[in-house]
Motif scaffolding. Structure first.
Motif, short mmCIF file in Angstrom:
data_model
loop_
_atom_site.label_atom_id
_atom_site.label_comp_id
_atom_site.label_asym_id
_atom_site.label_seq_id
_atom_site.Cartn_x
_atom_site.Cartn_y
_atom_site.Cartn_z
N LEU A 1 0.84 -1.18 0.00
CA LEU A 1 0.00 0.00 0.00
C LEU A 1 0.88 1.24 0.00
N GLN A 2 0.50 2.25 -0.73
CA GLN A 2 1.26 3.49 -0.71
C GLN A 2 0.33 4.64 -0.36
N ARG A 3 0.90 5.63 0.28
CA ARG A 3 0.09 6.78 0.67
C ARG A 3 -0.15 7.69 -0.53
N ASN A 4 -1.25 8.41 -0.46
CA ASN A 4 -1.56 9.38 -1.51
C ASN A 4 -0.62 10.57 -1.36
N VAL A 5 -0.07 11.01 -2.45
CA VAL A 5 0.83 12.16 -2.45
C VAL A 5 0.12 13.31 -3.16
N GLN A 6 0.01 14.42 -2.46
CA GLN A 6 -0.56 15.61 -3.09
C GLN A 6 0.51 16.22 -3.99
N PRO A 7 0.23 16.33 -5.29
CA PRO A 7 1.25 16.83 -6.20
C PRO A 7 1.41 18.35 -6.13
N TRP A 8 2.66 18.77 -6.33
CA TRP A 8 2.94 20.20 -6.52
C TRP A 8 2.29 20.58 -7.84
N LEU A 9 1.66 21.71 -7.91
CA LEU A 9 1.00 22.15 -9.14
C LEU A 9 1.76 23.31 -9.75
N HIS A 10 1.75 23.36 -11.06
CA HIS A 10 2.31 24.50 -11.80
C HIS A 10 1.20 25.04 -12.69
N SER A 11 0.87 26.29 -12.52
CA SER A 11 -0.25 26.91 -13.25
C SER A 11 -1.52 26.09 -13.07
N GLY A 12 -1.69 25.54 -11.87
CA GLY A 12 -2.88 24.76 -11.55
C GLY A 12 -2.90 23.35 -12.11
N ARG A 13 -1.80 22.92 -12.72
CA ARG A 13 -1.76 21.60 -13.36
C ARG A 13 -0.77 20.66 -12.65
N LYS A 14 -1.16 19.40 -12.59
CA LYS A 14 -0.28 18.36 -12.09
C LYS A 14 0.84 18.13 -13.11
N PHE A 15 2.01 17.74 -12.64
CA PHE A 15 3.11 17.46 -13.56
C PHE A 15 4.01 16.38 -13.00
N HIS A 16 4.83 15.83 -13.86
CA HIS A 16 5.94 14.98 -13.41
C HIS A 16 7.20 15.47 -14.11
#
Length: 180
Positions: A1-16
């Motif tokens: 099981l892995q915890r949910n990670v809140q992503p850093w957003l750029h211009s309101g968008r998720k990124f990797h």
């Protein structure tokens, strides 16, 4: 099981982040300074609670190209566009994570990670940046990564054969601890 990670957003968008990792010989590793930020097509807050909204959750460039309002110039940006201070912090952290990962793999033995003195291999490492902490979290390392997000072909990126020529300045050698 892995915890949910809140992503850093750029211009309101998720990124990797896509990082090129070059492993040469037995084992010298380099990371390319041109780290790409690949953004989802939709704003994260518009659909973060709806798992069917792939346009807000999926940051893969190949998937996003199918979205009608996809813009490569807006959704494939350099890490420095997040801000110089943040980019420096993240680059240092992802370099450290890759060095520690390679050290651990090398220590596990040849059964898990093959390095040969006369070969090189290019990998694409994907990271997610955690909201609040700006911690770079390794998602996966891909063999034979797509170079579509880079403006150069493999020959230009490497500057020749990594076994017999000096790499261009964009490549930074990772400092790994000796495997025990």
């Amino acid at each position: 099981l892995q915890r949910n990670v809140q992503p850093w957003l750029h211009s309101g968008r998720k990124f990797h982040l896509r990082v090129l990792l070059l492993c040469v010989g037995d084992l010298t590793a380099y990371v390319n300074r041109d780290v790409r930020v690949l953004l989802a097509s939709g704003r994260y807050t518009d659909g973060c609670g709806d798992s069917d909204r792939l346009d807000v959750h999926v940051t893969n460039m190949g998937v996003n190209k199918a979205v009608s309002d996809y813009s490569e110039t807006e959704q494939n940006i350099a890490l420095q566009e997040l801000g110089e201070e943040l980019a420096t912090k993240i680059f240092g952290e992802l370099s450290d994570v890759l060095a520690k990962t390679l050290t651990a793999l090398q220590a596990a033995g040849r059964r898990h990670f093959f390095t040969l003195p006369n070969c090189w291999e290019l990998f694409g490492a994907d990271f997610l940046v955690e909201a609040g902490t700006a911690r770079a979290m390794l998602l996966e390392i891909n063999p034979s990564p797509s170079l579509a997000m880079y403006s150069a072909d493999l020959q230009t990126l490497l500057g020749g054969d990594p076994m017999s020529s000096k790499l261009p300045p964009a490549w930074l050698e990772l400092h790994m601890e000796a495997a025990s």
